[in-house]
Design an enzyme around this catalytic site. Structure first.
Site, mmCIF file in Angstrom:
data_model
loop_
_atom_site.group_PDB
_atom_site.id
_atom_site.type_symbol
_atom_site.label_atom_id
_atom_site.label_comp_id
_atom_site.label_asym_id
_atom_site.label_seq_id
_atom_site.Cartn_x
_atom_site.Cartn_y
_atom_site.Cartn_z
ATOM 1 N N ASP A 1 -41.705 -46.739 -17.670
ATOM 2 C CA ASP A 1 -42.332 -48.108 -18.202
ATOM 3 C C ASP A 1 -41.497 -49.127 -17.981
ATOM 4 O O ASP A 1 -40.483 -49.310 -18.657
ATOM 5 C CB ASP A 1 -42.590 -47.954 -19.761
ATOM 6 C CG ASP A 1 -43.403 -49.016 -20.332
ATOM 7 O OD1 ASP A 1 -43.200 -50.024 -19.938
ATOM 8 O OD2 ASP A 1 -44.077 -48.631 -21.519
ATOM 9 N N HIS A 2 -41.965 -50.189 -16.831
ATOM 10 C CA HIS A 2 -40.808 -51.261 -16.584
ATOM 11 C C HIS A 2 -40.255 -51.940 -17.808
ATOM 12 O O HIS A 2 -39.257 -52.628 -17.491
ATOM 13 C CB HIS A 2 -41.188 -51.721 -15.175
ATOM 14 C CG HIS A 2 -42.446 -52.796 -15.614
ATOM 15 N ND1 HIS A 2 -43.606 -52.744 -15.512
ATOM 16 C CD2 HIS A 2 -42.228 -54.224 -15.887
ATOM 17 C CE1 HIS A 2 -44.435 -53.612 -15.822
ATOM 18 N NE2 HIS A 2 -43.563 -54.479 -15.943
ATOM 19 N N HIS B 1 -46.750 -50.351 -22.758
ATOM 20 C CA HIS B 1 -45.825 -51.287 -22.722
ATOM 21 C C HIS B 1 -45.491 -51.873 -24.208
ATOM 22 O O HIS B 1 -44.314 -51.892 -24.854
ATOM 23 C CB HIS B 1 -45.923 -52.841 -21.890
ATOM 24 C CG HIS B 1 -46.017 -52.677 -20.411
ATOM 25 N ND1 HIS B 1 -45.375 -51.506 -19.883
ATOM 26 C CD2 HIS B 1 -46.761 -53.094 -19.617
ATOM 27 C CE1 HIS B 1 -45.551 -51.211 -18.647
ATOM 28 N NE2 HIS B 1 -46.618 -52.384 -18.453
#
Length: 523
Positions: A208-209, A271
């Site tokens: 999950d950047h 996110h």
């Protein structure tokens, strides 16, 4: 008495359990294999991240890269494409010698992801790199492909015996998986089942950047490294939490993906729930991967599962219509190229959630995300309860507003704290002022891209910033009932979808989620 570092000499520094486990593990010699290496994510993010790591000396001395994709090309052709992508998208201008050194150890394997011959050729390339290095190399397989290929690639890696260290003890093998991890709870569970049949959970790194962003990581530092915040971080002092991820752009050329996903699945399920976890989690015993992720799972488990009865009161969705953004006339979602007629996919979603535990009972968590809003911003606003009695005259005052801590993730990373202060003069007139900390001015350095941190952590074997299987399923437990309630079925039509003008603050219907006296922050 002599003093060093603010503490009398001869007295041992007490061990802080919150910093235990923070020691950075070395990055062992590694071969990184990117499936989907000619795709947009690899070109824009992964390859530039690898260059910047090489520039900073953060890659291992013996680092090798293999690209796997369906397009037929030679090794030199792929190297040229890598160079073009790095020169175009790197956050710093490439140094020719560093770039050449990185590209010297790059190879390419063409073919479809379900073809056994691809994995046979991949095994040969991996062996060649080990012979060149003169020692076994760790292997990291990065799945930068459409989600439908995830189980196919994993099962082929298993069948070709590339998923295990053979013979044992020579190297470590890791799997890095991009989002989305399933599109429903059932799909996520099935994907977990198929991946865990081949790889151990300790080998899997679900990206999950957002978790690689400096401000997200700094949230734990603000909470747990500063004694002034932690005593206030509970229902007794915090009135509400508001998490916003707004974009001013539309869907562009991504209609095929976006119309099958929508705002809820695209951002909130992963996110934004992760951001909520970082705000609400309890202090971990130490900052090892398992302890941090244990605390995040507890937060997700404390969110009551939405039901058919509660969803209309806690969730709103909408689509953008024609409007103006940045002075430009823009079309509505239904007029975007590739959007099917009659689509009920949401481009805006807002939720009101509660974390039903001792620390947060009664505190609303407001989450909202949308396309074609007034501007691009991602932030977390923690609003404290107002003072119980105001002794100052309100005449001529702007009004005393509650203190608010705002953590900005983009476009300008930083933290601000809103306080009440007296305006200079002969009268006691109060107005809100901000104390601000910005990364760019405080550290005089550019923050690394999120993928730089995540790639090195995966190669290092540090899973702290990656989601665990039970985390993924717990996130879907919150969102899946809403997805189903919003979707049309054989027995009922879809829930009506609201609309908002492009360039606006979003739909008026979102105000119905707020408690009396609460308001959305201006975007």
């Amino acid at each position: 008495m002599a003093v060093a570092a603010g503490r009398p000499t001869g007295r041992p520094e007490p061990e802080n359990p919150l910093t235990a486990g923070l020691e950075r593990l070395p990055v062992a010699p590694t071969t990184l294999v990117i499936f989907g290496a000619t795709g947009d994510l690899a070109r824009r993010k992964l390859l530039p991240a690898l260059y910047n790591l090489a520039h900073e000396g953060a890659l291992p001395e013996r680092f090798y890269l293999v690209g796997v994709s369906r397009k037929e090309k030679e090794h030199d052709d792929f190297r040229a494409e890598c160079e073009e992508a790095i020169r175009r998208f790197s956050r710093r201008k490439p140094d020719d010698s560093v770039l050449a050194s990185l590209l010297d150890n790059v190879k390419y394997v063409p073919g479809t992801f379900d073809d056994e011959a691809v994995y046979s050729e991949l095994g040969t390339v991996l062996d060649e790199f080990e012979q060149q290095a003169g020692e076994p190399l760790n292997r990291a397989f990065y799945l930068s492909t459409a989600p439908s290929f995830f189980p196919v690639i994993v099962e082929r890696l298993g069948a070709s015996k590339l998923a295990r260290d053979d013979p044992p003890g020579h190297r470590e093998v890791r799997l890095i998986i991009e989002k989305p991890f399933g599109t429903t709870l059932e799909e996520a569970r099935e994907l977990n089942r198929r991946v865990l049949a081949i790889f151990d959970e300790t080998q899997i790194y679900r990206i999950d950047h957002y978790l690689g962003k400096e401000t997200v990581q700094n949230m734990m530092a603000f909470r747990f490294a500063n004694g002034m915040f932690e005593p206030l971080w509970n229902r007794n002092y915090i009135d509400s939490v508001q998490i916003t991820a707004a974009e001013d752009i539309g869907i562009g050329s991504r209609a095929d993906y976006y119309d099958s996903s929508g705002a809820l699945r695209d951002l909130i399920q992963n996110h934004m729930l992760q951001l909520l976890c970082h705000v609400a989690m309890e202090p971990p015993v130490n900052f090892t991967a398992e302890e941090v992720r244990n605390e995040k799972v507890k937060v997700l488990q404390a969110i009551p599962e939405p039901t058919v009865e509660t969803i209309p009161k806690l969730a709103v969705r909408a689509q953008y219509g024609h409007g103006h953004v940045g002075g430009e006339d823009v079309p509505g979602y239904m007029q975007e190229e590739g959007v099917p007629e009659g689509s009920v996919t949401e481009t805006y979603a807002a939720l009101r959630l509660e974390v039903d535990n001792w620390r947060w009972a009664g505190v609303p968590f407001y989450l909202r995300t949308g396309k074609r809003l007034a501007r691009k911003i991602t932030e977390i606003a923690v609003t404290l309860k107002p003072v119980p009695h105001l002794a100052f005259s309100q005449q001529g005052s702007l009004g005393v507003q509650p203190n608010q801590l705002v953590l900005a993730l983009q476009p300008n990373e930083g933290v601000s704290l809103r306080l009440g202060a007296k305006i200079p003069g002969t009268r006691m007139i109060i107005r809100p002022v901000n104390m601000e900390f910005l990364y760019g001015t405080a550290f005089l350095s550019q923050s690394p891209e999120a993928y730089e941190r995540l790639i090195t952590d995966a190669m290092r074997g540090d899973a702290t910033l990656f989601t665990r299987n039970d985390e993924v399923e717990a996130q879907w437990r919150v969102c899946d009932p809403i997805v189903k309630a919003w979707a049309p079925s054989d027995t009922q039509s879809a829930v009506p979808i609201a609309s908002y003008d492009a360039g606006s603050q979003g739909p008026e219907e979102a105000d119905g989620l707020l408690r009396e006296g609460d308001s959305w922050r201006a975007i």
